[in-house]
Design an enzyme around this catalytic site. Structure first.
Site, PDB file in Angstrom:
ATOM      1  N   GLU A   1       0.836  -1.195   0.000  1.00  3.94           N
ATOM      2  CA  GLU A   1       0.000   0.000   0.000  1.00  3.94           C
ATOM      3  C   GLU A   1       0.879   1.258   0.000  1.00  3.94           C
ATOM      4  O   GLU A   1       1.871   1.330   0.733  1.00  3.94           O
ATOM      5  CB  GLU A   1      -0.883  -0.029   1.247  1.00  3.94           C
ATOM      6  CG  GLU A   1      -1.816   1.150   1.431  1.00  3.94           C
ATOM      7  CD  GLU A   1      -2.669   1.004   2.686  1.00  3.94           C
ATOM      8  OE1 GLU A   1      -3.630   1.783   2.831  1.00  3.94           O
ATOM      9  OE2 GLU A   1      -2.372   0.114   3.518  1.00  3.94           O
TER      10      GLU A   1
ATOM     11  N   LYS B   1      -9.122   3.045  -2.338  1.00  2.00           N
ATOM     12  CA  LYS B   1      -9.470   2.385  -1.083  1.00  2.00           C
ATOM     13  C   LYS B   1     -10.799   2.906  -0.548  1.00  2.00           C
ATOM     14  O   LYS B   1     -10.994   4.111  -0.380  1.00  2.00           O
ATOM     15  CB  LYS B   1      -8.354   2.621  -0.058  1.00  2.00           C
ATOM     16  CG  LYS B   1      -8.502   1.846   1.236  1.00  2.00           C
ATOM     17  CD  LYS B   1      -7.273   2.064   2.114  1.00  2.00           C
ATOM     18  CE  LYS B   1      -7.328   1.228   3.392  1.00  2.00           C
ATOM     19  NZ  LYS B   1      -6.110   1.429   4.221  1.00  2.00           N
TER      20      LYS B   1
ATOM     21  N   CYS C   1      -5.573  -3.104   1.909  1.00  2.00           N
ATOM     22  CA  CYS C   1      -5.398  -3.207   3.369  1.00  2.00           C
ATOM     23  C   CYS C   1      -6.717  -3.421   4.125  1.00  2.00           C
ATOM     24  O   CYS C   1      -7.281  -4.504   4.094  1.00  2.00           O
ATOM     25  CB  CYS C   1      -4.659  -1.966   3.872  1.00  2.00           C
ATOM     26  SG  CYS C   1      -3.941  -2.166   5.529  1.00  2.00           S
TER      27      CYS C   1
END
Length: 262
Positions: free
Chosen positions: A41, A110, A143
């Site tokens: 990430e 994200k 994540c």
């Protein structure tokens, strides 16, 4: 398809240094005969960059992403890595997927922001990124996203056989790669590749423990706390085999769960 996962420290705020590291790891993945390399990430910029995050962000057609496409093309290796994406006045925690010919297949933003990310980034709208790479249909999350079962199940229902997850997991959470990632693979009967950062960055320590997990929940490759390059073969037949005994997706009864989606 053979996949490589690079667990790295990276260089906080130093995009040029991280592009050099990307090139090095892409060559290592090629030497291992991997068709796809997954990195952590916010790999390009560093994760714990605080108020400098916005200044490090660039659009998908920016110069650093163009350099990454050149690396993919030169090594013949598809790439997935995190970066800070600028789109107008917004900055997103994003991941870009580039094929082995250097073509951008898509960018994922994200959706589930964690901690101070809520002050640094706009949340993604949750639009899925899926693509065929090396005969495997892959989906992308970042994540914290993988910790929500609905996000992974959505990709599985879209036909994904593998979910690729760049991450920057803080230290002290070994249950995420050790338990939860394995559960996501098992309950959806898919592969999950989880690529974490390692070491420390401006006082933030990372867990490491990157892993590649099969559709039966078995760990195919795993790292410890240090830098590593994991390699594993992802065979679509393994997904079919896992679903021969029982098939969670086919046996679902969505009408019973409608109240869970609000």
């Amino acid at each position: 398809m053979r996949i490589a996962v690079a667990q790295t420290r990276g260089e906080s705020g130093r995009i040029d240094a991280n592009l050099a590291l990307l090139e090095d790891r892409a060559h290592a993945a090629r030497d291992a005969e991997a068709g796809l390399l997954v990195l952590p990430e916010l790999f390009l910029t560093g994760y714990n960059t605080g108020p400098t995050t916005a200044a490090l962000a660039e659009p998908v057609d920016g110069p650093s992403l163009a350099r990454a496409a050149d690396i993919a093309r030169a090594t013949g290796t598809a790439l997935l890595f995190g970066f800070a994406e600028r789109a107008g006045n917004a900055v997103y925690n994003a991941a870009i997927l580039i094929d082995a010919a250097g073509t951008v297949l898509g960018c994922y933003r994200k959706a589930h922001l964690y901690g101070d990310e809520k002050q640094r980034f706009s949340p993604g709208a949750g639009m899925p990124l899926t693509a065929h790479i090396g005969g495997l249909r892959c989906g992308v999350l970042i994540c914290y996203d993988v910790e929500f079962p609905e996000a992974v199940r959505d990709l599985a229902l879209r036909g994904c056989q593998a979910v690729l997850v760049p991450t920057a997991l803080p230290a002290g959470m070994p249950e995420i790669p050790g338990l939860l990632v394995r559960a996501r693979a098992y309950e959806n009967q898919i592969f999950v590749a989880y690529a974490d950062r390692c070491g420390e960055e401006d006082g933030l320590a990372y867990e490491g423990r990157s892993c590649i997990v099969g559709p039966d929940g078995v760990v195919l490759a795993a790292a410890g706390a240090e830098e590593a390059l994991l390699v594993a073969d992802l065979d679509p037949a393994a997904v079919r085999t896992a679903r021969l005994r029982f098939d969670y997706l086919a046996d679902r009864r969505p009408n019973l769960y409608a109240r869970l989606i609000v």
